[in-house]
Write a protein that holds these residues in place. Structure first.
Motif, mmCIF file in Angstrom:
data_model
loop_
_atom_site.group_PDB
_atom_site.id
_atom_site.type_symbol
_atom_site.label_atom_id
_atom_site.label_comp_id
_atom_site.label_asym_id
_atom_site.label_seq_id
_atom_site.Cartn_x
_atom_site.Cartn_y
_atom_site.Cartn_z
ATOM 1 N N GLU A 175 0.825 -1.213 0.000
ATOM 2 C CA GLU A 175 0.000 0.000 0.000
ATOM 3 C C GLU A 175 0.856 1.258 0.000
ATOM 4 O OE1 GLU A 175 -3.179 0.141 -0.409
ATOM 5 O OE2 GLU A 175 -3.422 -2.030 -0.391
ATOM 6 N N ASP A 176 1.913 1.235 0.821
ATOM 7 C CA ASP A 176 2.773 2.414 0.920
ATOM 8 C C ASP A 176 3.452 2.706 -0.422
ATOM 9 O OD1 ASP A 176 4.239 4.480 2.436
ATOM 10 O OD2 ASP A 176 5.969 3.209 1.979
ATOM 11 N N ASN A 177 3.939 1.689 -1.095
ATOM 12 C CA ASN A 177 4.617 1.892 -2.372
ATOM 13 C C ASN A 177 3.643 2.239 -3.494
ATOM 14 O OD1 ASN A 177 7.580 1.415 -2.023
ATOM 15 N ND2 ASN A 177 6.840 -0.491 -1.127
ATOM 16 N N LEU A 178 2.414 1.725 -3.429
ATOM 17 C CA LEU A 178 1.412 2.123 -4.413
ATOM 18 C C LEU A 178 1.083 3.607 -4.285
ATOM 19 C CD1 LEU A 178 -1.163 -0.826 -4.525
ATOM 20 C CD2 LEU A 178 0.309 -0.025 -6.372
ATOM 21 N N ARG A 179 0.964 4.079 -3.039
ATOM 22 C CA ARG A 179 0.673 5.505 -2.831
ATOM 23 C C ARG A 179 1.778 6.385 -3.397
ATOM 24 N NH1 ARG A 179 -1.572 3.658 2.122
ATOM 25 N NH2 ARG A 179 0.458 3.863 3.139
ATOM 26 N N GLY A 180 3.003 5.909 -3.318
ATOM 27 C CA GLY A 180 4.130 6.697 -3.821
ATOM 28 C C GLY A 180 4.511 6.385 -5.254
ATOM 29 N N ASN A 181 3.698 5.558 -5.915
ATOM 30 C CA ASN A 181 3.981 5.151 -7.301
ATOM 31 C C ASN A 181 5.350 4.491 -7.450
ATOM 32 O OD1 ASN A 181 1.607 5.637 -8.631
ATOM 33 N ND2 ASN A 181 2.173 7.681 -9.323
ATOM 34 N N ARG A 182 5.814 3.845 -6.379
ATOM 35 C CA ARG A 182 7.058 3.069 -6.452
ATOM 36 C C ARG A 182 6.663 1.639 -6.836
ATOM 37 N NH1 ARG A 182 7.430 6.323 -1.920
ATOM 38 N NH2 ARG A 182 6.711 4.610 -0.597
ATOM 39 N N LEU A 183 6.446 1.456 -8.120
ATOM 40 C CA LEU A 183 5.767 0.242 -8.560
ATOM 41 C C LEU A 183 6.659 -0.993 -8.530
ATOM 42 C CD1 LEU A 183 3.582 1.676 -11.460
ATOM 43 C CD2 LEU A 183 3.159 1.606 -9.000
ATOM 44 N N ARG A 184 7.948 -0.832 -8.783
ATOM 45 C CA ARG A 184 8.825 -2.003 -8.716
ATOM 46 C C ARG A 184 8.957 -2.486 -7.272
ATOM 47 N NH1 ARG A 184 10.866 -2.682 -13.714
ATOM 48 N NH2 ARG A 184 11.008 -0.827 -15.051
ATOM 49 N N ALA A 185 9.057 -1.548 -6.341
ATOM 50 C CA ALA A 185 9.086 -1.927 -4.925
ATOM 51 C C ALA A 185 7.759 -2.557 -4.514
ATOM 52 C CB ALA A 185 9.382 -0.710 -4.058
ATOM 53 N N ALA A 186 6.667 -2.018 -5.046
ATOM 54 C CA ALA A 186 5.350 -2.590 -4.749
ATOM 55 C C ALA A 186 5.276 -4.030 -5.227
ATOM 56 C CB ALA A 186 4.257 -1.744 -5.399
ATOM 57 N N ARG A 187 5.901 -4.317 -6.379
ATOM 58 C CA ARG A 187 5.886 -5.695 -6.894
ATOM 59 C C ARG A 187 6.636 -6.621 -5.941
ATOM 60 N NH1 ARG A 187 5.732 -8.640 -11.739
ATOM 61 N NH2 ARG A 187 5.786 -10.822 -11.079
ATOM 62 N N THR A 188 7.740 -6.149 -5.373
ATOM 63 C CA THR A 188 8.479 -6.953 -4.395
ATOM 64 C C THR A 188 7.596 -7.300 -3.202
ATOM 65 O OG1 THR A 188 10.568 -5.922 -5.053
ATOM 66 C CG2 THR A 188 10.503 -7.022 -2.902
ATOM 67 N N CYS A 189 6.845 -6.299 -2.734
ATOM 68 C CA CYS A 189 5.942 -6.520 -1.595
ATOM 69 C C CYS A 189 4.846 -7.514 -1.970
ATOM 70 C CB CYS A 189 5.315 -5.208 -1.151
ATOM 71 S SG CYS A 189 6.509 -3.918 -0.749
ATOM 72 N N LEU A 190 4.328 -7.377 -3.186
ATOM 73 C CA LEU A 190 3.272 -8.289 -3.636
ATOM 74 C C LEU A 190 3.789 -9.718 -3.717
ATOM 75 C CD1 LEU A 190 0.374 -8.630 -4.775
ATOM 76 C CD2 LEU A 190 1.344 -8.241 -7.035
ATOM 77 N N ASP A 191 5.002 -9.885 -4.230
ATOM 78 C CA ASP A 191 5.589 -11.227 -4.312
ATOM 79 C C ASP A 191 5.768 -11.834 -2.926
ATOM 80 O OD1 ASP A 191 5.651 -11.042 -7.048
ATOM 81 O OD2 ASP A 191 7.770 -10.484 -7.162
ATOM 82 N N ALA A 192 6.159 -11.001 -1.973
ATOM 83 C CA ALA A 192 6.307 -11.496 -0.600
ATOM 84 C C ALA A 192 4.950 -11.919 -0.037
ATOM 85 C CB ALA A 192 6.927 -10.408 0.272
ATOM 86 N N TRP A 193 3.950 -11.107 -0.254
ATOM 87 C CA TRP A 193 2.585 -11.444 0.187
ATOM 88 C C TRP A 193 2.164 -12.783 -0.425
ATOM 89 C CZ3 TRP A 193 -2.058 -7.587 -0.683
ATOM 90 C CH2 TRP A 193 -3.236 -8.134 -0.150
ATOM 91 N N GLN A 194 2.426 -12.954 -1.724
ATOM 92 C CA GLN A 194 2.056 -14.187 -2.411
ATOM 93 C C GLN A 194 2.753 -15.396 -1.788
ATOM 94 O OE1 GLN A 194 0.116 -14.683 -5.558
ATOM 95 N NE2 GLN A 194 0.261 -16.744 -4.725
ATOM 96 N N ALA A 195 4.022 -15.244 -1.456
ATOM 97 C CA ALA A 195 4.766 -16.355 -0.878
ATOM 98 C C ALA A 195 4.315 -16.669 0.540
ATOM 99 C CB ALA A 195 6.258 -16.046 -0.896
ATOM 100 N N LEU A 196 3.947 -15.644 1.280
ATOM 101 C CA LEU A 196 3.543 -15.841 2.673
ATOM 102 C C LEU A 196 2.149 -16.433 2.794
ATOM 103 C CD1 LEU A 196 4.929 -12.464 4.027
ATOM 104 C CD2 LEU A 196 5.734 -14.737 4.733
ATOM 105 N N ALA A 197 1.251 -16.035 1.893
ATOM 106 C CA ALA A 197 -0.147 -16.496 1.973
ATOM 107 C C ALA A 197 -0.693 -16.701 0.566
ATOM 108 C CB ALA A 197 -0.994 -15.491 2.752
#
Length: 467
Positions: free
Chosen positions: A381-403
């Motif tokens: 959410e934080d990276n989406l708000r800042g339009n840091r989309l590559r960092a947001a993808r890293t967070c999304l991948d982590a979310w996917q791996a965790l759950a």
């Protein structure tokens, strides 16, 4: 004097075109459709088309010439002049008339030439096939034979009435099959009637019956899905799509089932039931091979296999426990410093992955995953708000791996893909086509089903070729 006429044609092409059209119309009225000396209707109209290919009246004239060729083929066929009929058909084909009209007459020509008896024999064969109930099972059934008769004699009343009765019987079959839930077979019969006679009086009624049957099939699939009967639900929706290929609700339903199968594969992989997990993935790929949940489940399955191999290794249990404690301590230290996902290699998430590979079933590892998961969501959410989309993808991948089975993942992927498209569109407007192409690729990778992707790709197509 020698150059006056060619010069006039060059200076006033409209006059020449009109002259050619007039000559062609006279030839067409006299039945001279083609002539070796160039005086036939086709040659005159084609000469006019060479001067101005875009004129509609010229193209219409060529079309009327082709229709006249078909009519001549029918006349010659009925009269038994098979060579003349074949020549007229060749002319119609050269003038690019619909292949179906040509093939119907060509088939009739072959039949009457080899069987003898002409139209009367064709009609008798059609009536016999209809009496036997063979309405549309091949070239020797009633409807194709009636079509051949009508290709030669379009006003033959016996053929018109016979075809009408056969089409009505075919629609009765379609209604019966639809009410029995056999929507694919019902649709095939209905579509065949549409091909023979799109204006048949009973078509609306048959379409209504089929539409009701399709709705019932969709509702039954929904009930099967809700009860966890995924294979039955998929079979029902496949039948709907076979009967109605443009049914988007059925297609989306298959995607839902595929996502459920992928989630089941993740659950089974977590319990080390690898064969069952792989079978669930096979079903998911068959339904919707391109969805991202399948790729995520494949990664989860691969990690689970690796985890089992590490557990089955020769490393003593005491040594594995020491390694696990070190990793968990490093994980807690990274948590205390707020290093949930960064820096790469030393983050809490990286320590968690190493611990999970070492002891995936250990309660301490699962507790760590539960602590990191909210941080991964917040990071996205934080990276989406800042339009840091590559960092947001890293967070999304982590979310996917965790759950992997988290119900919120699909919406998160859609939002990230839409943000890539929005930023890419803005940069495209500023002239940065290279970034826009990268943004499109990222959006497709994150969520290829995002509705905005096609429109954005179309915008880019005029700027730079897409692969």
């Amino acid at each position: 004097m020698l150059v006056r006429q060619p010069l006039a044609d060059w200076l006033w092409p409209e006059t020449k075109i009109q002259q050619l059209l007039d000559e062609g119309e006279r030839a067409l009225a006299e039945g001279r459709l083609s002539a070796p000396d160039g005086s036939g209707a086709r040659e005159r109209f084609q000469a006019a088309a060479a001067l101005d290919p875009d004129r509609r009246d010229v193209q219409d004239a060529l079309g009327r010439t082709g229709q006249a060729a078909l009519q001549q083929a029918r006349h010659h066929l009925a009269a038994g002049d098979y060579d003349a009929a074949r020549s007229a058909l060749a002319l119609a084909r050269q003038l690019q008339l619909p292949e179906r009209e040509i093939e119907t007459i060509a088939t009739a020509l072959q039949r009457v030439k080899h069987d003898g008896g002409g139209v009367e024999r064709l009609l008798q064969q059609a009536q016999a096939a209809q009496a036997q109930g063979r309405l549309d099972e091949g070239p020797d059934s009633a409807l194709p034979l009636y079509q051949q008769v009508l290709a030669i004699q379009p006003d033959r009343m016996q053929a018109l009435e016979g075809r009408e009765d056969a089409l009505s019987d075919l629609l009765l079959q379609a209604k019966y099959l639809a009410r029995q839930g056999k929507v694919e077979d019902a649709a095939q019969r209905l579509y065949r009637v549409e091909e023979f006679d799109p204006g048949h009086y009973d078509l609306p009624s048959a379409r209504a019956v089929l539409s009701g049957a399709l709705e019932q099939a969709r509702r039954k699939a929904e009930r099967d899905f809700a009860r966890g009967r995924l294979q039955a639900a998929a079979a029902g929706l496949r039948q709907v799509l076979a009967a109605s290929p443009a049914d988007e609700a059925a297609r989306q339903g298959l995607h839902r089932i595929a996502r459920a199968q992928a989630a089941e594969a993740v659950r089974l992989a977590g319990d080390f039931h690898f064969d069952d997990a792989e079978q669930a993935l096979v079903h998911a790929r068959a339904l919707a091979p391109g969805i991202v949940e399948i790729a995520a489940a494949e990664q989860t399955l691969a990690r689970a296999r690796a985890a089992q191999r590490s557990m089955d290794s020769s490393v003593p249990a005491a040594r594995r426990e020491r390694q696990l404690r070190v990793l968990l301590a490093q994980l807690e230290q990274a948590e205390a410093q707020g290093q949930w996902l960064l820096p790469p290699g030393n983050s809490a998430y990286d320590r968690f992955k190493a611990a999970q590979a070492l002891a995936p079933r250990d309660p301490r590892v699962r507790q760590a995953a539960a602590r990191i998961l909210p941080a991964a969501r917040a990071c996205l959410e934080d990276n989406l708000r800042g339009n840091r989309l590559r960092a947001a993808r890293t967070c999304l991948d982590a979310w996917q791996a965790l759950a992997p089975g988290d119900v919120g993942l699909a919406a998160a992927r859609r939002r990230l893909a839409q943000r890539w498209i929005a930023v890419g569109s803005e940069r495209l407007g500023a002239g940065d086509a290279a970034f826009a192409v990268q943004a499109l690729a990222q959006a497709r990778e994150v969520d290829p089903a995002t509705p905005e992707i096609n429109a954005f790709a179309e915008r880019l197509r005029g700027v730079q070729p897409l692969r």
